[in-house]
Design a protein around this motif. Structure first.
Motif, PDB file in Angstrom:
ATOM      1  N   LYS A   1      68.027  73.225  56.772  1.00  0.00           N
ATOM      2  CA  LYS A   1      68.725  74.320  55.723  1.00  0.00           C
ATOM      3  C   LYS A   1      67.732  74.718  54.672  1.00  0.00           C
ATOM      4  O   LYS A   1      67.985  76.001  54.321  1.00  0.00           O
ATOM      5  CB  LYS A   1      69.884  73.224  55.062  1.00  0.00           C
TER       6      LYS A   1
ATOM      7  N   TYR B   1      66.081  77.551  56.322  1.00  0.00           N
ATOM      8  CA  TYR B   1      66.904  78.778  56.584  1.00  0.00           C
ATOM      9  C   TYR B   1      67.157  79.369  55.167  1.00  0.00           C
ATOM     10  O   TYR B   1      67.199  80.922  55.116  1.00  0.00           O
ATOM     11  CB  TYR B   1      68.310  78.254  56.931  1.00  0.00           C
TER      12      TYR B   1
ATOM     13  N   LEU C   1      70.420  78.425  62.428  1.00  0.00           N
ATOM     14  CA  LEU C   1      71.163  77.335  61.411  1.00  0.00           C
ATOM     15  C   LEU C   1      72.190  76.855  61.992  1.00  0.00           C
ATOM     16  O   LEU C   1      72.595  75.550  62.136  1.00  0.00           O
ATOM     17  CB  LEU C   1      71.440  77.950  60.096  1.00  0.00           C
TER      18      LEU C   1
ATOM     19  N   THR D   1      71.847  72.912  63.382  1.00  0.00           N
ATOM     20  CA  THR D   1      72.588  71.789  62.544  1.00  0.00           C
ATOM     21  C   THR D   1      74.029  71.095  63.422  1.00  0.00           C
ATOM     22  O   THR D   1      74.507  70.433  62.493  1.00  0.00           O
ATOM     23  CB  THR D   1      72.989  72.591  61.020  1.00  0.00           C
TER      24      THR D   1
ATOM     25  N   ASN E   1      78.253  74.795  57.135  1.00  0.00           N
ATOM     26  CA  ASN E   1      76.690  74.904  56.990  1.00  0.00           C
ATOM     27  C   ASN E   1      76.450  76.298  56.536  1.00  0.00           C
ATOM     28  O   ASN E   1      75.724  76.549  55.600  1.00  0.00           O
ATOM     29  CB  ASN E   1      75.872  74.232  57.897  1.00  0.00           C
TER      30      ASN E   1
ATOM     31  N   GLN F   1      75.243  77.903  52.880  1.00  0.00           N
ATOM     32  CA  GLN F   1      74.116  78.211  52.760  1.00  0.00           C
ATOM     33  C   GLN F   1      74.006  79.947  52.495  1.00  0.00           C
ATOM     34  O   GLN F   1      73.159  80.358  51.470  1.00  0.00           O
ATOM     35  CB  GLN F   1      73.157  78.171  53.981  1.00  0.00           C
TER      36      GLN F   1
END
Length: 309
Positions: free
Chosen positions: A27, A30, A59, A63, A134, A138
């Protein structure tokens, strides 16, 4: 992006992480990569949007445990095949190039790859149905950071061009809404922000939680507030009633005066960029300005609470 397209990418190299990187490291990588290539920060780069999309896919896959396992399985198989090909001597390479054996092996490999790719497609589809938390989180953090950087640049310009301004323009918004209406008459914070930001930068938007159908918006410039005041009507079924709270321009303001003011602001901003060596003095002015703005925003909140009461 389909699974076959994802398999053509090296997701780990794309993010710049190791294969055993943790979710937290992925993360973080990213955010660093995506922030640099975000389309909003690279409007002149046509490839920025594609690279940003690839980073988002990386990502999303890395993830999620199921998607990462499927991707790693195919990646490992391809790596092993490449290593086997490198070890083949010239005689075995000629045998391997035999048409029948090559076609048979290619067919088996294709069937296996199709099977794994189908599994990866199903995992990615499931991710999209459930919503990639996620990715959304982000991207939200990146957008907030971009807005913060933009606000800091504007604040830096305001040190010289707006040093005499005591308050920012504010409008009061009203609409019809019953006390039991959970939708607040169709005007949520997100909806109001979306229709107001098209006129320019919105510094603050406070929607009253006690008094239904009421909000106060603070704009970065009088011109932006004036455009919203003149042109925004809100929902057809429940129109907005907009009135000036602070910073209303004089009624006799002409287009020429507006143009002169705009030119003056641009010239002052340009002069500020040419005098970046005066860092310490600008920083002190910036701190004082932010203190004034914090006090102004606190007063705005108190006004809204008083209005609610």
């Amino acid at each position: 992006m389909a699974a076959k397209e994802i398999l053509q990418l090296d997701l780990y190299s794309l993010l710049g992480v190791r294969e055993d990187a943790t979710g937290k490291e992925i993360k973080k990588a990213y955010r660093q990569k995506a922030l640099k290539c975000h389309p909003d920060k690279n409007p002149d780069n046509p490839k920025a949007a594609e690279l940003f999309h690839q980073l988002s896919q990386a990502l999303e896959v890395l993830t999620n445990a199921a998607a990462k396992a499927a991707y790693d399985q195919i990646r490992k198989a391809k790596k092993q095949a490449a290593e086997r090909n490198q070890k083949l001597d010239s005689k075995r390479k000629k045998v391997k190039l035999d048409l029948e054996a090559r076609e048979r092996e290619a067919q088996l490999n294709e069937e296996e790859e199709v099977k794994i790719a189908k599994n990866l497609d199903e995992v990615i589809a499931k991710l999209r149905e459930e919503g990639s938390r996620n990715l959304q989180e982000q991207q939200r953090l990146i957008k907030e950071q971009i807005m913060l950087e933009r606000e800091q640049r504007l604040r830096g310009s305001d040190v010289q061009t707006d040093s005499k301004t005591k308050s920012t323009p504010k409008l009061k918004l009203k609409w019809k809404c019953s006390k039991d209406d959970e939708s607040n008459g169709g005007y949520s914070h997100e909806f109001l922000l979306s229709i107001l930001q098209k006129y320019g930068e919105v510094l603050n938007l406070l929607v009253s939680s006690k008094k239904k159908g009421s909000a106060i918006v603070e704009f970065s410039s009088t011109k932006t507030a004036e455009l919203a005041f003149k042109n925004e009507s809100g929902l057809i079924s429940n129109p907005l009633k907009i009135s000036w709270l602070e910073g209303q321009p004089p009624v006799n303001t002409t287009n020429n005066a507006a143009n002169v003011s705009s030119t003056s602001v641009k010239t002052s901003a340009h002069s500020l960029l040419q005098n970046t060596s005066r860092t310490e003095r600008d920083y002190e002015s910036l701190v004082m300005m932010r203190m004034r703005q914090a006090a102004e925003r606190q007063r705005l909140i108190e006004e809204l609470q008083k209005d609610d009461d």
